[in-house]
Design an enzyme around this catalytic site. Structure first.
Site, PDB file in Angstrom:
ATOM      1  CB  SER A  25      -0.985  -0.008   1.181  1.00  0.00           C
ATOM      2  OG  SER A  25      -0.298  -0.087   2.397  1.00  0.00           O
ATOM      3  CG  HIS A  26       2.628   3.215   2.296  1.00  0.00           C
ATOM      4  ND1 HIS A  26       1.813   2.403   3.048  1.00  0.00           N
ATOM      5  CD2 HIS A  26       2.195   4.475   2.492  1.00  0.00           C
ATOM      6  CE1 HIS A  26       0.934   3.156   3.686  1.00  0.00           C
ATOM      7  NE2 HIS A  26       1.144   4.412   3.371  1.00  0.00           N
ATOM      8  CD  GLU A  45      -3.585  -3.012   3.442  1.00  0.00           C
ATOM      9  OE1 GLU A  45      -4.312  -3.880   2.923  1.00  0.00           O
ATOM     10  OE2 GLU A  45      -2.355  -2.967   3.275  1.00  0.00           O
TER      11      GLU A  45
HETATM   12  P1  NDP Z   1      -0.180  -3.220   9.965  1.00  0.00           P
HETATM   13  O1  NDP Z   1      -1.368  -3.363  10.853  1.00  0.00           O
HETATM   14  O2  NDP Z   1      -0.110  -4.027   8.733  1.00  0.00           O
HETATM   15  O3  NDP Z   1       1.138  -3.532  10.793  1.00  0.00           O
HETATM   16  C1  NDP Z   1       1.463  -2.752  11.915  1.00  0.00           C
HETATM   17  C2  NDP Z   1       2.723  -3.242  12.548  1.00  0.00           C
HETATM   18  O4  NDP Z   1       2.457  -4.434  13.272  1.00  0.00           O
HETATM   19  C3  NDP Z   1       3.834  -3.565  11.564  1.00  0.00           C
HETATM   20  O5  NDP Z   1       5.018  -2.980  12.024  1.00  0.00           O
HETATM   21  C4  NDP Z   1       3.884  -5.087  11.560  1.00  0.00           C
HETATM   22  O6  NDP Z   1       5.203  -5.602  11.352  1.00  0.00           O
HETATM   23  C5  NDP Z   1       3.430  -5.413  12.961  1.00  0.00           C
HETATM   24  N1  NDP Z   1       2.784  -6.715  13.043  1.00  0.00           N
HETATM   25  C6  NDP Z   1       1.755  -7.155  12.285  1.00  0.00           C
HETATM   26  N2  NDP Z   1       1.399  -8.394  12.665  1.00  0.00           N
HETATM   27  C7  NDP Z   1       2.242  -8.744  13.658  1.00  0.00           C
HETATM   28  C8  NDP Z   1       2.374  -9.897  14.475  1.00  0.00           C
HETATM   29  N3  NDP Z   1       1.580 -10.963  14.327  1.00  0.00           N
HETATM   30  N4  NDP Z   1       3.344  -9.904  15.414  1.00  0.00           N
HETATM   31  C9  NDP Z   1       4.153  -8.842  15.570  1.00  0.00           C
HETATM   32  N5  NDP Z   1       4.079  -7.722  14.848  1.00  0.00           N
HETATM   33  C10 NDP Z   1       3.123  -7.666  13.913  1.00  0.00           C
HETATM   34  O7  NDP Z   1       0.033  -1.666   9.584  1.00  0.00           O
HETATM   35  P2  NDP Z   1      -1.053  -0.541   9.277  1.00  0.00           P
HETATM   36  O8  NDP Z   1      -2.017  -1.083   8.291  1.00  0.00           O
HETATM   37  O9  NDP Z   1      -1.572   0.005  10.544  1.00  0.00           O
HETATM   38  O10 NDP Z   1      -0.141   0.589   8.573  1.00  0.00           O
HETATM   39  C11 NDP Z   1       0.441   0.313   7.329  1.00  0.00           C
HETATM   40  C12 NDP Z   1       1.346   1.431   6.897  1.00  0.00           C
HETATM   41  O11 NDP Z   1       0.595   2.584   6.527  1.00  0.00           O
HETATM   42  C13 NDP Z   1       2.372   1.928   7.907  1.00  0.00           C
HETATM   43  O12 NDP Z   1       3.632   1.783   7.309  1.00  0.00           O
HETATM   44  C14 NDP Z   1       2.038   3.402   8.119  1.00  0.00           C
HETATM   45  O13 NDP Z   1       3.160   4.250   8.310  1.00  0.00           O
HETATM   46  C15 NDP Z   1       1.357   3.738   6.822  1.00  0.00           C
HETATM   47  N6  NDP Z   1       0.484   4.910   6.941  1.00  0.00           N
HETATM   48  C16 NDP Z   1       0.884   6.116   6.396  1.00  0.00           C
HETATM   49  C17 NDP Z   1       0.072   7.234   6.486  1.00  0.00           C
HETATM   50  C18 NDP Z   1       0.505   8.563   5.936  1.00  0.00           C
HETATM   51  O14 NDP Z   1      -0.344   9.442   5.797  1.00  0.00           O
HETATM   52  N7  NDP Z   1       1.749   8.814   5.648  1.00  0.00           N
HETATM   53  C19 NDP Z   1      -1.236   7.165   7.139  1.00  0.00           C
HETATM   54  C20 NDP Z   1      -1.522   5.874   7.714  1.00  0.00           C
HETATM   55  C21 NDP Z   1      -0.703   4.784   7.595  1.00  0.00           C
HETATM   56  P3  NDP Z   1       5.657  -6.188   9.914  1.00  0.00           P
HETATM   57  O15 NDP Z   1       6.001  -4.974   9.106  1.00  0.00           O
HETATM   58  O16 NDP Z   1       6.809  -7.073  10.218  1.00  0.00           O
HETATM   59  O17 NDP Z   1       4.483  -6.939   9.378  1.00  0.00           O
END
Ligand code: NDP
Length: 340
Positions: free
Chosen positions: A47-48, A188
């Site tokens: 998504s990024h 997403e």
């Molecule tokens: P996710 O819910 O996919 O993941 C959040 C974090 O949780 C990640 O660091 C992930 O690590 C970790 N994680 C997920 N599952 C597990 C697990 N089972 N055990 C341990 N750790 C876990 O992320 P979001 O959907 O909330 O966000 C996605 C992206 O969107 C982010 O990078 C965020 O910066 C970006 N974003 C940017 C915005 C902007 O305006 N610039 C606005 C909103 C979001 P891993 O990476 O290893 O899976």
């Protein structure tokens, strides 16, 4: 399944640079954006990845982003650095601020970076991970556009407001988590819409305030914070740190500026970096890091667990060897935009 094309990491980077330069980005802006977009594709953070290139182009064409902005550094205090992004994009401003933030964190023990006046469409983990590679602990916060209702409400007020945290390790991937304060990142929901799939319950309410699993209705209504009032509290904190504290926009103000509905948030990012060598009561950073490893071992000792950041690093290793499957529709859209 929709059609995909396999690309090497270098090909993804080249495509991003070409597209951005064709739409007026300076080499420095294009390279910095391409670095973060490519890192996201490489790490399976779709998504990024390349999916975001059209958002950068739309921000230039319809939201006033300055594609050749030259970010300017200044000192706000011995431990606080500011980068004025000049209404360009966040990746270059963050690159400019990284070295000064590292130096100040080492000399002061803790330091902050205020990046202002940028358009921010990226994930936060690249800048946090960069700090961990220098042996620093780091946090990053940024606002977005008002898409998320406060706890108990149904009207968009907060951004999806991500925060990221990083912890350095001697061996293995650093601990990095980077999460939106909404139940899901907006990208997403957009990807679900593109794929014609319903979104899970609990992600959003429609314009009528009723829960919805239809991505289009969700995009027209309000996203929900994760964990009810707990995610909403983090969203509020992010508004305060990346908005009020550093003198930049709240997400609802970014929404007011987004008059063409581009969805490219204008605002700031706040980072904190901490040198573990300057924090421990015993004055021994190696011991602090070793103690952290004891905790990680206990986490991993439980079946079904993993450490945050681990998934991306596993995908990264595969991408380097085998390349990345990118949606053909995304590549076609970028080629069209760039006229290539
Ligand atoms: P996710 O819910 O996919 O993941 C959040 C974090 O949780 C990640 O660091 C992930 O690590 C970790 N994680 C997920 N599952 C597990 C697990 N089972 N055990 C341990 N750790 C876990 O992320 P979001 O959907 O909330 O966000 C996605 C992206 O969107 C982010 O990078 C965020 O910066 C970006 N974003 C940017 C915005 C902007 O305006 N610039 C606005 C909103 C979001 P891993 O990476 O290893 O899976």
């Amino acid at each position: 399944m929709s059609e995909t094309v396999r690309m090497s990491v270098a090909e993804i980077h080249d495509l991003a640079v070409q597209a951005l330069q064709s739409r007026g980005c300076s080499t420095a802006q294009a390279q910095a954006i391409a670095d973060t977009v490519t890192a996201a594709e490489r790490d399976g953070a779709r998504s990024h990845g390349l999916f975001r290139i059209p958002f950068y182009v739309k921000a230039i064409d319809g939201a006033g982003a300055q594609p050749a902005a030259d970010p300017a550094l200044s000192d706000l205090a011995p431990g606080v650095v500011r980068v004025d992004g000049g209404m360009g994009f966040a990746p270059l401003a963050l690159q400019r601020g990284a070295e000064p933030l590292i130096e100040r964190a080492r000399s002061q023990g803790i330091a902050a970076l205020a990046v202002t006046d940028v358009f921010h469409i990226a994930a936060l983990w690249p800048e946090v991970e960069r700090m961990t590679e220098e042996g620093l602990v780091a946090f990053a916060f940024t606002g977005a556009i008002n898409y998320v209702a406060p706890a108990g409400g149904t009207q968009p007020l907060y951004g999806t407001n991500p925060m990221a945290f990083g912890w350095p390790r001697e061996d293995g991937a650093p601990i990095v988590f980077d999460q939106a304060s909404s139940a899901a990142a907006r990208g997403e929901i957009q990807l679900h819409k593109r794929a014609g799939k319903p979104i899970p319950e609990g992600w959003a309410v429609g314009p009528d305030g009723e829960p919805t699993t239809d991505p289009e209705t969700a995009l027209a209504g309000a996203q929900l914070p994760f964990g009810g009032h707990k995610g909403a509290a983090i969203a509020l904190m992010v508004e305060l740190l990346a908005g009020a504290l550093i003198g930049d926009l709240f997400s609802y103000e970014a929404g007011e500026h987004d008059t063409n509905g581009v969805g490219a948030p204008r605002g700031g990012e706040f980072m904190i970096a901490i040198d573990p060598a300057r924090c421990a009561a015993h004055g021994d950073a190696a011991r602090s890091l070793a103690r952290a490893e004891e905790l990680f071992a206990r986490v991993l000792g439980q079946e079904g667990t993993r450490l945050p950041g681990q998934r991306r690093h596993e995908i990264r290793a595969r991408s380097r060897d085998q390349g990345v499957e990118v949606a053909q529709a995304t590549v076609d859209e970028i080629r069209d935009l760039a006229g290539i």
